[in-house]
Scaffold this motif. Sequence first.
Motif, short mmCIF file in Angstrom:
data_model
loop_
_atom_site.label_atom_id
_atom_site.label_comp_id
_atom_site.label_asym_id
_atom_site.label_seq_id
_atom_site.Cartn_x
_atom_site.Cartn_y
_atom_site.Cartn_z
N PRO A 494 11.06 3.64 5.27
CA PRO A 494 10.70 2.76 4.15
C PRO A 494 10.28 1.38 4.63
N GLU A 495 10.91 0.89 5.71
CA GLU A 495 10.56 -0.43 6.24
C GLU A 495 9.13 -0.43 6.77
N LYS A 496 8.79 0.66 7.48
CA LYS A 496 7.46 0.75 8.06
C LYS A 496 6.41 0.80 6.94
N ILE A 497 6.70 1.60 5.94
CA ILE A 497 5.77 1.73 4.80
C ILE A 497 5.60 0.38 4.11
N GLU A 498 6.74 -0.28 3.88
CA GLU A 498 6.73 -1.60 3.25
C GLU A 498 5.82 -2.55 4.05
N LYS A 499 5.99 -2.54 5.37
CA LYS A 499 5.24 -3.43 6.25
C LYS A 499 3.74 -3.13 6.17
N GLU A 500 3.42 -1.85 6.23
CA GLU A 500 2.01 -1.46 6.18
C GLU A 500 1.36 -1.84 4.85
N ALA A 501 2.08 -1.60 3.77
CA ALA A 501 1.54 -1.93 2.44
C ALA A 501 1.31 -3.43 2.32
N GLN A 502 2.23 -4.20 2.88
CA GLN A 502 2.06 -5.66 2.87
C GLN A 502 0.82 -6.06 3.68
N GLU A 503 0.65 -5.43 4.83
CA GLU A 503 -0.52 -5.73 5.67
C GLU A 503 -1.82 -5.39 4.94
N ASP A 504 -1.81 -4.22 4.28
CA ASP A 504 -3.00 -3.82 3.53
C ASP A 504 -3.31 -4.86 2.45
N ALA A 505 -2.26 -5.33 1.76
CA ALA A 505 -2.45 -6.31 0.70
C ALA A 505 -2.94 -7.64 1.28
N ASP A 506 -2.44 -7.99 2.45
CA ASP A 506 -2.94 -9.20 3.12
C ASP A 506 -4.42 -9.05 3.46
N GLY A 507 -4.80 -7.84 3.88
CA GLY A 507 -6.20 -7.55 4.23
C GLY A 507 -7.12 -7.82 3.05
N LEU A 508 -6.69 -7.44 1.86
CA LEU A 508 -7.51 -7.61 0.67
C LEU A 508 -7.93 -9.07 0.52
N ALA A 509 -6.98 -9.97 0.75
CA ALA A 509 -7.26 -11.40 0.63
C ALA A 509 -8.30 -11.84 1.66
N LYS A 510 -8.42 -11.08 2.75
CA LYS A 510 -9.41 -11.41 3.79
C LYS A 510 -10.71 -10.66 3.60
N GLY A 511 -10.82 -9.93 2.50
CA GLY A 511 -12.07 -9.21 2.23
C GLY A 511 -12.07 -7.79 2.77
N GLN A 512 -10.89 -7.29 3.13
CA GLN A 512 -10.85 -5.93 3.69
C GLN A 512 -10.19 -4.94 2.74
N TYR A 513 -10.76 -3.76 2.68
CA TYR A 513 -10.13 -2.68 1.90
C TYR A 513 -10.67 -1.33 2.36
N ILE A 514 -9.95 -0.32 1.97
CA ILE A 514 -10.42 1.04 2.18
C ILE A 514 -11.11 1.46 0.89
N PRO A 515 -12.40 1.85 0.95
CA PRO A 515 -13.10 2.18 -0.28
C PRO A 515 -12.47 3.36 -1.02
N HIS A 516 -12.60 3.31 -2.31
CA HIS A 516 -12.23 4.46 -3.14
C HIS A 516 -13.46 5.37 -3.25
N VAL A 517 -13.26 6.55 -3.80
CA VAL A 517 -14.39 7.47 -3.82
C VAL A 517 -14.45 8.29 -5.11
N ILE A 518 -15.67 8.47 -5.58
CA ILE A 518 -15.95 9.40 -6.68
C ILE A 518 -16.74 10.54 -6.06
N GLU A 519 -16.31 11.76 -6.32
CA GLU A 519 -16.90 12.93 -5.65
C GLU A 519 -17.48 13.93 -6.64
N PRO A 520 -18.79 13.93 -6.83
CA PRO A 520 -19.42 15.03 -7.58
C PRO A 520 -19.70 16.17 -6.59
#
Lengths: 662, 662
Positions: A494-520
């Motif tokens: 849980p600590e590792k997951i918590e840390k990663e999620a926080q990092e991902d959220a920090d990334g957003l503020a820097k303009g980084q994200y993993i794209p979402h996808v719509i699949e036809p």
Amino acid sequence: MAEPKENVLMEKIVSLCKRRGFVFQSSEIYGGINGFWDYGPLGAELKRNVKELWWNSMTRLRDDVVGLEATIIMAPQIWKASGHVETFADMMRECPMTRKRVRTDQVEPQSGSVVKFTGAVSNPKPEVHDDYLTTIETSASSFSNAANNREAINNCVKSVVSVKHSGASDLDERVEEETGIFWANHCTHASTEFSILLPAGKPVESAKKSAISFYQSLGVENPVLLGGVTEKVEDSTDFHPESGVKLGPSRPFNLMLQTYVGPIQSEENIAYLRPETAQAIFAQFKNVHETSRQKVPFGIAQVGKAFRNEVTPRNFTFRSREFEQMELEFFIKPDEAVEAIHGNVAVPTAPGHPGEPQPNWGWQMWHQYWVEERVRFYEGIGLSRATLGFHIQTPEELAHYARATTDILFKFPFSKVDEQGEVKGDELEGVAARSDFDLSQHERHSGKAMGVFDEDLRTAWGKLAPEKQKELRQRYYEARKKYLTKTAREGDSPEKIEKEAQEDADGLAKGQYIPHVIEPSAGVDRLILALLANAFTETTSTDEKGKSEVRTVMKFHPRVAPVKVGVFPLLKNKPELVAKAKEVFQLLRGHMLAFYDETGAIGRRYARQDEAGTPFGVTIDFDTLGEKPELLNTVTVRHRDDGAQERIPISELPGWLLARVK
Amino acid sequence: MAEPKENVLMEKIVSLCKRRGFVFQSSEIYGGINGFWDYGPLGAELKRNVKELWWNSMTRLRDDVVGLEATIIMAPQIWKASGHVETFADMMRECPMTRKRVRTDQVEPQSGSVVKFTGAVSNPKPEVHDDYLTTIETSASSFSNAANNREAINNCVKSVVSVKHSGASDLDERVEEETGIFWANHCTHASTEFSILLPAGKPVESAKKSAISFYQSLGVENPVLLGGVTEKVEDSTDFHPESGVKLGPSRPFNLMLQTYVGPIQSEENIAYLRPETAQAIFAQFKNVHETSRQKVPFGIAQVGKAFRNEVTPRNFTFRSREFEQMELEFFIKPDEAVEAIHGNVAVPTAPGHPGEPQPNWGWQMWHQYWVEERVRFYEGIGLSRATLGFHIQTPEELAHYARATTDILFKFPFSKVDEQGEVKGDELEGVAARSDFDLSQHERHSGKAMGVFDEDLRTAWGKLAPEKQKELRQRYYEARKKYLTKTAREGDSPEKIEKEAQEDADGLAKGQYIPHVIEPSAGVDRLILALLANAFTETTSTDEKGKSEVRTVMKFHPRVAPVKVGVFPLLKNKPELVAKAKEVFQLLRGHMLAFYDETGAIGRRYARQDEAGTPFGVTIDFDTLGEKPELLNTVTVRHRDDGAQERIPISELPGWLLARVK
């Protein structure tokens, strides 16, 4: 109950497909191979047209989609990341005797008498008896007569033990114990249950015979059956439809076809034939993103073969083991990024097509957009909205990572009638909103970053009110945490997951994200079958002599029709007509697939083209040659669907036709 | 020695392919998968164009060829009939230690010291000694000290035997015999040779370590090595390039990828991924013939994936494990039938294209015709005759059923220089005259008649002089007998073959025969690589400041170029220019793949399109808007290859471009 009629229609379609060279059974001269179908000359053209139209409309005519053509065999890690190795399975039950499997949800109910055996023991071999008999010091001769009878052996053991321990207070226990030891040491046995449904009129002997061969296969030599009680069952789905044997428990059976690549057939060389084309797009997302100068939102499209080891291929080409897909993965910004940049996220407010894409669209708008784009595509090749249906997947049906999936259905001749008496249809295409699941999985499994940097987001973020920043960050964090928790692997604390999620959220503020996808994601073969079924029309015509004839007309949309135009000289034996017809034919064939035919009566030639689905017929007659001077160099164009004819100058013919077939 | 330069060129091409999205390594984020390549956005378009041009020229624009699209997985019997199950193999040698295989003809010569072991024996376990020592009645303590030494054990046994049999005349023999019995009963041993090439500087110990683990893998516990002699070898191809271990004997290794179709992984469910598309055409010959209204001579064309488990994929996409083929099987009458109908058989009299097909052509004319048709195709997409080469297979190279095969080669950057200092090239396509072998094989294996009935032949035959009938019948009979003899299976007695050949010859007189076939078989991926190599050009340009820059221009023929035209507003920040440019872009994209670009200096944009191989660039400038009134609504068209520019009215643009890109 429309079933019988529907089957007749399917039979007619299958028969026409073979007769006219649309679809043949693969390897037919060798008795076929279940679940595989070949496209003959007309089918191959029909399929090419459909794929070409999809490719054009999805990539060449769009600024925001590029193409990809990846291999069918890819690194096996891809299928671990995607979840296919672990979970791409049908629940199956196996006949313990024949090892044949059936899909758990597809066993037809059966009724009848069931003979149930609880196990079997082997009769001991003579030398074992001798051995044992020496040990328990009794007469060999009296025992060997009993060699084939378990009861007799038991009694014999019991009597010997009684003598040995006579007067012991625990005599019964000792008898039981020593008898058990005897059997354990000297016999093989199986306590596996074996039940078999007796076909009506068959004697119990046949059940025993099956049971004996079954227990033999478990290693019980010369088995003596235990149990054998007969009981009645009603509408049971527990028995194999062919062998009648009671099925084993329901277990997952992976649908991927497996092979070995490289010189050694070892675990490390296992490879899979892709069960879908989508994963290649995710695996190459970064390469395409970096080389194509596209920015999110953009899509990657692919057409190609995929394979699934379907247990019960059925409904002609609808469910086959080798099939072709046309898939688009359309990558979009997460809603939090959209909101950061545009201040709001547009969501659907009305049904129907939402128009040209807008920068403030959230995933729901994009999902609606793609469903409607795809429906327009189907309408554009002749499948009217009335022939289609929709199924919005319920929360229970959705894959755990999917936010929404709308299936676009077509009302096939084999589609079932529901309780309301309506035909809902079967799936042509699924349009799924898959969140950022796929790219996230590949990032974690490959260790390669799959995110993008979005300049607009970084700039916008800096200008947001702290409250807004906090809110968006929190939402993104929650979403990432949810994903990371759901897909946690060994060692993901849980600590590792918590840390990663926080990092991902920090990334957003820097303009980084993993794209979402719509699949036809559409199935080519299903679509071809839909087009065949939709086009199939029978007309009854009565000739002057009152003789009526049923004729088939394949009313394909001109865009998909294999042959666009038939060219016919009115008469074969008039060289001027033939020469002119060949001239017209040469003029047209550079623009579209044309077919020249001079054999037989003109009506017969029309009929042949009607059956092939050719939308237009051009006839060169004496007027073309100038018999009526005002009609010089004009031809008759006949319309397949209503037989209507019109006169068109040859010079205008290519343009006239192109406007209708493109 | 041009090799280093050539490798540099290949490296540049591979690098450009990745940088611009022509070709990526499959599954790159997972470290790739050897022998598999993906086509990125530009590569996918290039490949589509090539396949489309082939399909159009080979089927749609011909009256005598129809298409087919068959499955990759077919009934396994097809590959028995074709001979692939038995003989589609590379000769391979295996490292006995790692089980890794290498192609016999591809082992690089190595030199060095080789340590050669002749076998190993296990040291007996203590309890075995005890057993034995008890038996031979000697002191246990004296023996167990010697437990690790074979020599000591031997001596011990010898001395005991000497005592037992002291004075016997055959003492030596008895000693040998009893020693042998001891070892056979109590030790495992292996007499397999194991030789290993010592890497320079490595001690002999490392060889011993490998040998010990090798003999352990053979089941020899705690092995004592026998032999161990070191010798020198020079340029030996007997050792595995990685492990250094002496390779096992050369054995065939089947190149077909194998899988299981259906719910059970059993022998009966084995299936193969097709190693070529051709066999599907033969297997569906009768279906296509019956439904397409074609008469011999006619052809069936197919494009599709095929798989070969190449041991050493190499030269980028040239030899890969998953690849695509474009194959035509063109069915012709046997020469005897041609002669019966036309009185003579036309044979080639001069090199070059023999012109329009004639009814009296024999197989040699058809073969020459297809070689030249294919060369024309290559010329038509930019591969001049100078870039091509030819290899006429020698009788030794020909498959036993083939009458002639001409390989069309392309001079790849990796193609070898021969003794005369010339580059011959590597195979793009093989054009084979395969006689009636394929259809005959499927007729025999499937039991389904694959022959055709030829009305013209039957009619003509009746009018032939008896002498001529006899002669043609005899020739046909001899050919059939030769085929039947060469491919005889178990139970095919000479009498049976004789009878069948006679029946076949009788059939000819009735208008029946099995068509012969000419097969032009091309590899799509090789052709793409040839087009990439052919297009790759570096130019050095020097700017006003004297700074020179090397730029890459991909000089694709406009027909195959992925993007046909780039559309550029001269400046991004002038809305009128941008609007007009977008208008022109919309006008063009309906006709061909167009690319709109407004980012960066115009020279930079040209350079980007040069690298992508876009043949034409259209620039919208102020003259387009009417700055010079006489140039209103005209654009500058720039030619990629020489940078030349011309002014063209927008209204004429689509036609002008279409004439050049179609």
